[in-house]
Write an enzyme that holds these catalytic residues in place. Sequence first.
Site: not given
Length: 510
Positions: A46, A193-194, A259, A315, A364
């Site tokens: 990213e 994304n999101e 996460y 992610e 990442q």
Amino acid sequence: MKKNTIYSILLLSLISFSAIGQNTMTVHTDLAKTKINKEIYGHFAEHLGHCIYGGIYVGEDSQIPNVKGFREDVVGALLDMKIPLLRWPGGCFADTYHWKDGIGPRQQRPSMVNIHWGGVTEDNSFGTHEFLDFCKLIKAEPYINLNVGSGTVQEASEWVEYVTSKNISPMTDLRKKNGQEEPWNVKFWGIGNENWGCGGNMTPEYYADLYNRFASYCGGDLYRIAGGPNVDDYNWMDVLMKKTTRHRHLVQGVSLHSYTFTTSWEDKGSATDFDESGWFADLKNTLNMETLIQEHSKIMDKYDPEKKIGLIVDEWGNWFNVEPGTNPGFLYQQNTLRDALVAGINLNLFNNHADRVAMANIAQAVNVLQSVILTKEDEMVLTPTYYVFKMYSVHQDATLIPTDLKCENYEFNGKSIPAVNASASTKDGVVSVTFCNLNPNKKESIDLTLAGQEFKSASGQIITSKNMNDCNDFGKDEIVKINSFEVKKPKNGKLSIDLPAKSVVLIQLK
Ligand code: AHR
């Protein structure tokens, strides 16, 4: 000998016998059938902090050894780790990115402000061509995330055309003018994304409609990935699946972001400064991935019982407080043996759910959250997580072997989690079994039954270290890495293994 002493001896030997014999696992080689996509071992780049600039790309004029501006050391390390896939350009950055700003002569590219990550100026010197050149160098499949939040359908469809089309059109002419005659082979495209958060704060109903609209104009033989739920937002998954599967040919995958936090979103804890409570909480929280995959899969099964649509965990990983003294917007964190366990556990879970999990991307790749590589000027550090990915690369495109692990618990402060976590696969006649011993205080012995194939030899590798917060650091000897691990010969379809405390272990049987 007194009666009491005899009883005590008997009791002690009984206790130690059951302690040795209590972890068991049958490796059902005869039942292997599901492919573990190599894309489960994917990574994510990213425009965030020093992931791209400084980490991957330093520019052709840099003193740091580079190929066309890409760091030679990083390219070499990723090749060695067998990186199969790289997602780009974000993350939250993706829904702010306008791809046309990142093509053509570099001096003429406009700059922008990276609003999510530190408000820094993005000069767009790393754009589509650079990303695809980099993927070619590291032999990874590219996965491009389109901008839905602040972009248009036209912008997205033109990007797909610019990259993938063979036809004659203004976009393909532009590509050729910029030096790329032939289209690239980019199969994986994320649509937003999101979008429940940084990608536009949308409702699932609104996003699902937008998804259908964007996907309708991003045509060709593509693997389109819809922006799926945040952690356990099962309603988002349900609405998205219901609305997108009405046009079944337009959706091939749905993403999931989850996460691992040790404490809370507000205080994520330190990456390196923790004791056993931080170790236990982090591993316990990461095991929640099992529940998430199971529950989201149940919803997906309602609309896609044949499991054709992939769950794309694009992610995942540990997210801690930034290292003291670093830019809070750059999300830079160190990486310890605890991260190795978190990587090993998640990868085992993804393998075991390979019938639904088609891809996963740890966040990442370089210099940000649970990175495999850290760089500082011309130095490079390979993290404990790097070594897990390297060790587990044997599972890429292998066939999953069902296992039935029964193990004791690792208990801490009145809470408990399974002490062992494992997965197994077979490729080219070699069976690979990966284990994590979550217990930092105790070795775990495990009795394996090897069903369906006879094995003559076994070999092993291990990642462990003296302290749970050991890490590899700049200017210091590397302490957390892969070492060889001695394994006995399998006998009559049986093999016993002692997994040292806090370790990630690979056993290979032939
Ligand atoms: O990985 C950092 C950020 O986390 C990503 O940009 C975003 O998608 C997620 O919220």
